[in-house]
Design an enzyme around this catalytic site. Structure first.
Site: not given
Ligand code: NAD
Ligand code: UD1
Length: 332
Positions: A124, A149, A153, A179
């Site tokens: 991400s 979160y 990653k 996104n």
């Protein structure tokens, strides 16, 4: 030879499975259905006219995973399975580390034992942290996580780099998504989170269907063209196609990292206005205070993916907004 897709009934996974099947690939899905449902498998079949195998398996359960590898000739893995709600991760950090980090370690152990060493991983843009520039290039490197979160990653990317350093017969591609919004053009699959959504487009969808009263736009006093935050929205089908290109590149061992974004930034108000225009719908919205942790502006430099993978996003925000609504109005 089959491709194993973990989290394949989820939002991005299901769109990627559709594209894999369209490319005549054999696909095996494992998903524990914690954030999706089994009927997605039928919907994938409805769209493609092709079948894929489905196992209701949690990737943390090594015995179940070994069975999947024993029953199928798996050549490569696209790894989507994970928890992804940034806000929730703050309250449930252990669950996020357990599911995302431990889950990935279990998967890697089983892959290694099975001799399968080709992986595409869902990373991400959040791994960049706050680099102090809005245009994110892969060379910027990883920053400081803004949530548990994000930390999962970053940790997984580090684990993958360590793994490759220890054994350079692995081929690993880490894809940093910006996104993702939009839905399959058929309107059959898309994103429909349970409960009150955190992300912009699912929230807009629920305001448009009347399930939620109004959208709060978090801040209109940022240093941007209209005062609202700017992000790089990418159509989920373009994103799915990026995975097909990344898989093709897995022929040569190495560890690769690519931004998957459009390279264009759009403000929250632009998304709202475009959604209203292309769908001929009025959205109720108000300007609300800034949301903690939001950056004013960021977007991808996607040139590395274009140069090395031959991939670039094709769809604009009009298509993203149209397809999101085409899905949401049926999914209500
Ligand atoms: P999603 O929740 O729709 O899909 C994830 C799927 O994984 C779900 O079907 C869920 O049931 C499954 N899953 C979760 N934990 C599992 C486990 N332990 N074992 C087996 N299955 C499990 O999410 P998504 O939007 O499709 O995201 C896919 C991946 O992409 C995630 O890793 C996410 O972190 C990453 N990502 C998403 C975005 C985004 O905006 N959607 C952005 C960047 C990165
Ligand atoms: C968020 C996560 C990011 C994650 C990404 C995809 C945060 C701080 N970041 O990114 O780590 O990778 O989702 O899952 O949560 N907005 C509103 N009103 C709303 C919802 C959103 O105005 O009700 C605005 C936000 O302020 C932001 C933009 O819309 O400017 C996009 O928000 P969102 O969809 O949540 O994505 P990000 O915050 O960019």
């Amino acid at each position: 030879m089959a491709i194993l897709v973990t989290g394949g009934t989820g939002y991005i996974g299901s769109h990627t499975v559709v594209e894999l099947l369209k490319n005549n690939k054999e696909v095996v899905i494992v998903d524990n259905l914690s954030n999706s449902s089994k009927d997605i498998v039928d919907k994938i079949e409805q769209i493609t006219g092709k079948k894929c195998k489905f196992y209701e398996v949690d990737i943390r359960d090594a015995e179940d995973l070994i069975k999947v590898f024993n029953e199928n000739e798996i050549d490569s893995v696209i790894h989507f399975a994970g928890l992804k709600a940034v806000g929730e991760s703050v309250y449930k950090p252990l669950e996020y580390y357990d599911n995302n980090v431990i889950g990935t370690i279990k998967l890697l152990e089983v892959m290694k034992a099975s001799g399968c060493k080709k992986l595409v991983f869902s990373s991400s843009a959040t791994v960049y942290g706050d680099p102090g520039t809005p245009k994110y290039t892969e060379e910027l490197g990883r920053g400081k996580a803004s949530s548990p979160y994000g930390a999962t990653k970053i940790t997984i990317e580090e684990i993958l780099e360590n793994l490759y350093a220890s054994d350079n017969t692995w081929t690993i591609s880490m894809l940093r998504y910006f996104n993702p919004i939009g839905a399959h053009e058929s309107g059959i699959i898309g994103e429909n989170p349970n409960g009150i959504p955190n992300n912009l487009m699912p929230y807009i969808q629920k305001v448009a269907t009347g399930e939620l009263k109004e959208l709060s736009i978090f801040g209109d006093d940022y240093d941007t063209k209209d005062g609202t935050c700017i992000r790089d929205y990418i159509h989920v089908v373009d994103l799915a196609l990026g995975h097909i290109k990344a898989l093709e590149k897995l022929e040569k061992p190495g560890i690769y990292v690519y931004n998957l974004g459009t390279g264009k930034g759009h403000s929250v108000l632009e998304i709202v206005k475009t959604f209203e225009k292309v769908n001929n719908i009025k959205l109720n919205y108000k300007i609300a205070p800034r949301r903690a942790g939001d950056l004013a502006e960021f977007f991808a430099d996607p040139s590395k993916a274009k140069k090395e993978l031959g991939w670039e996003a094709k769809k604009g925000i009009e298509e993203m907004c149209r397809d999101s609504w085409n899905f949401a109005k049926n999914a209500k």
